[in-house]
Enzyme design. Sequence first.
Site, short mmCIF file in Angstrom:
data_model
loop_
_atom_site.label_atom_id
_atom_site.label_comp_id
_atom_site.label_asym_id
_atom_site.label_seq_id
_atom_site.Cartn_x
_atom_site.Cartn_y
_atom_site.Cartn_z
N ARG A 13 -23.11 32.42 51.13
CA ARG A 13 -22.11 31.48 50.65
C ARG A 13 -21.35 32.10 49.53
O ARG A 13 -21.33 31.75 48.46
CB ARG A 13 -22.78 30.18 50.28
CG ARG A 13 -23.66 29.72 51.44
CD ARG A 13 -24.18 28.37 51.32
NE ARG A 13 -24.39 27.99 49.94
CZ ARG A 13 -24.69 26.78 49.58
NH1 ARG A 13 -24.76 25.84 50.46
NH2 ARG A 13 -24.89 26.49 48.32
N TYR A 43 -23.49 29.23 41.29
CA TYR A 43 -22.52 29.97 40.48
C TYR A 43 -21.74 31.08 41.18
O TYR A 43 -20.51 31.08 41.16
CB TYR A 43 -23.22 30.51 39.22
CG TYR A 43 -22.31 31.31 38.34
CD1 TYR A 43 -21.23 30.70 37.71
CD2 TYR A 43 -22.49 32.67 38.14
CE1 TYR A 43 -20.37 31.43 36.90
CE2 TYR A 43 -21.64 33.39 37.33
CZ TYR A 43 -20.58 32.77 36.72
OH TYR A 43 -19.73 33.49 35.93
N PRO A 44 -22.43 32.05 41.78
CA PRO A 44 -21.62 33.20 42.20
C PRO A 44 -20.59 32.87 43.29
O PRO A 44 -19.61 33.57 43.42
CB PRO A 44 -22.64 34.21 42.73
CG PRO A 44 -23.96 33.73 42.28
CD PRO A 44 -23.85 32.25 42.09
N ASP A 45 -20.82 31.82 44.06
CA ASP A 45 -19.84 31.47 45.09
C ASP A 45 -18.43 31.41 44.53
O ASP A 45 -17.48 31.89 45.12
CB ASP A 45 -20.12 30.05 45.64
CG ASP A 45 -21.33 30.01 46.54
OD1 ASP A 45 -22.00 31.03 46.68
OD2 ASP A 45 -21.59 28.93 47.09
N GLN A 46 -18.34 30.74 43.37
CA GLN A 46 -17.00 30.44 42.86
C GLN A 46 -16.33 31.68 42.30
O GLN A 46 -15.15 31.92 42.51
CB GLN A 46 -17.05 29.37 41.77
CG GLN A 46 -18.32 28.54 41.74
CD GLN A 46 -18.42 27.58 42.91
OE1 GLN A 46 -17.42 27.28 43.53
NE2 GLN A 46 -19.61 27.10 43.19
#
Lengths: 406, 449
Positions: B449, B196-199
């Site tokens: 990431r 999740y947090p990547d995006q």
Amino acid sequence: MSGLSAAALPTEQLVLLPLSDVVVLELGSSIAAAYCGRLLAAFGATVIKVEPPDGDPMRAMPPFAANVRGPEASLSYMYLNGGKQGITLASGSASGRGLLAGLVANADVVLDAMGPGVLPAQGLPFAQISALNPATILMSITPFGNDGPYRDYVASELVLLALGGLLKLVGRVERTPIRLGGYQAQYQGGLAALAGTLAALHARALTGRGQEAEVAVQEAVAFTEWKSAIYFQATKRLRMRGGEQSEWTVLPCRDGFLGFVFREKEWPNVKRLIDDPRLEDPRFASRASRLALRQELRGLLEAWSMTRTNLEAYHEAQAAGVPAGMVTTMADLLESPQYRDRAFFDEIDHPATGPIRSPGVPVLLNGQRPRAGRAPLLAEHNDAVYGERLGLDSGELARLRARRVI
Amino acid sequence: MSDPALAEALATAANSGGGDVRALGDVRIADLTIITAGASATQILADYGADVVKVESGAWLDPFRTWDSGADFMESLTEPWNQSPPFQCVNRNKRSLALDLKAVAGREMFLRLVERSDVVTENFRDGVMDRLGLGFDALRAANPRIVVVSLSSQGTTGPERGYGSFGSTLDALSGLMSITGYDAKTPIWSTNEINYPDQVASIFGAAMVLLGLRQRDATGEAVRVDVSQRELVTSMIGEAVLDYTVNGHVQTPQGNRDFSMAPHGVYPCRGEDEWLTITVQTDEQWRRLAQLIGGAALALDARYTTFRARWDQLDALDALVAAWTAKHDRLWLMEGLQAEGVPAAALLTGPELWADANLSARGFYTEVENQLSGPQTQRRWPFRLRRTPASIRQPAPRLGQDTDGVLSAVLGLNADEIGQLRGEGVLNTEPGLRPAQHPATDTTKKVAR
């Protein structure tokens, strides 16, 4: 009430904030728009939040301070509107329209979350805004966009997660799909609006002109959930919730949980960390067999994790080169040495709560963290905004107040 | 003109009576970002016209070029590093400059690029830039007005700055996972399928590049922008944090329930693993839903007419709703309930998003013709600007495809100088794809990431 320790409370402030020359007008009741406005305010913008005379509906959104409802008690409102000025306006009324036009003409950015067609119906289609002030940027923030077949659909957090592809992909494969906690879809919309607003401000510096900008929260969520479709095109295999295709697992600890992640190249680190001879069993030697034996492997990992707190397990794993993360609770966050060292939390003093801690903006500029102040009380800045920005005198303000325009 | 973005750009240019002004047409980015959080951030900026020069080399690839996609098909491809599906989706509109930063001449060329750029972006793990001799002070020495943006797991300061993370471990560390799940004993993360947090970091990262530029323009000086992805996600659950700091209440996962709405959940529909969400916000919405489920008898049933009454027998209520939805098609239900003003939606998978009526009508997806691998349906952008729209001008670059062009046109090198660098191996574009010896393998371990 959690106490405020003296440790590492923020005292520094950037002398010059990057948006200190920007005036933002925020219209409508929307988590996405409010989060965007909150970030803009922390970065120095003057953000004027316009509420109906009886208050933004978000003032009725839980949780509440001391668990008691009240116009100044919503912690959601308090968080999402930190650092803004608050004014009231019955924008649909005849006199209200004139005030709204004046406010819009004085704004660099209008965050419009009133819904498709509402601003034009109040006499302010973009062409009119542009005529009043060619430099104004109109950022429309809606669940589904201003055109398209879902334009008038009723939205909610789960509806937006579902139609952006994120809801079906979270949870256990044999169970019901589960929401991400809080309001992630709408916060994502807020981030998209932040990026779009800053891009439009940049373009304005080049062209001298404002423009219409738009965020549809559904698109922001679909932007986030891009990987399934890309991999499906390549492999014709559909990703499923649960993450059962990898070694990732959530381990119970003495007092909580640890998110445990490793890949092929971290396997030697895992063995060193767990230090259990049974992991040397050749049946665990390859990734494929570890996946096939994941339940058995999990049992060995649990034997390790259950003898530790999740904080101990987290630091031990990282020291061994295993990129695990502890399932951090809200209480843990306040104790985090990392957050303390970076002075992540703002100290806010709100009349309804007294001094409290609130998450800061997640960025340092030249080593300093921009800070937002507290949320406005209902109608707190009416005199300042209508008086100083629109030049109304106290008699006019009193008349508007008596007629419930403000 | 198969590209709707291009069509939109041209139409807008025609309508405004001017040329095609790109929102970020005056920005050049020396881009070291990789995988999702970083590369997707600079792609947003490239889509809006920034000149993003992605710096890699055969000795040091963006790991996304050779990502394990869960399939063996990559092995059958020629130059697989130029055909990686996720790489292609987050690197369009960028130029690729091959430079070995570990070589003295490679570092020197990079600093010349920094001198001629506005921004440096990176999402390495803490310490990598310093080890390359490309810390903030070195970059500022090359360009006193440079904006340096780091998108790291936990920031570039603090005791946990060097800790490794893999996307979802930040779901855990941020607090999000502690309020996501079926119950307090079953916390759920977004897993490797989403990370999740990547995006969200990529959208915030794009914004922070623009914020840094504005700060530079105001001060005339270099700016260091230090984003912590962990902090970002905590800032996206602010109301839950305040429930603790104000009330001392530690929230835990509540499934799909909501304390002010009922029914509020995800219900099975006809078909395998097909679902509908219904979130009843008002008693009137319940009346309309109940009318569809059980006619006037249910709509007027006093056991359910108020929120409090429904909340008190939630299990019975959910069973009643689920028994009804299970008999019907999810899209039919969504349309019927939305027509009645009831917030409901079908749960879509990634590939189903392509066919979604709203996303299709608004042209959210577009086909991009990749150089070796052919057409790929890609998402467009998270926001739209009408007068200065985004556009897709070229697909993701082959490794090093713009090396000579950038070295000559941007850095001012002549053919002999370029030839010499090439002879020294500084411009290598042939990855050694043996993982055990591949320097990128070390890199993947170190990146946030």
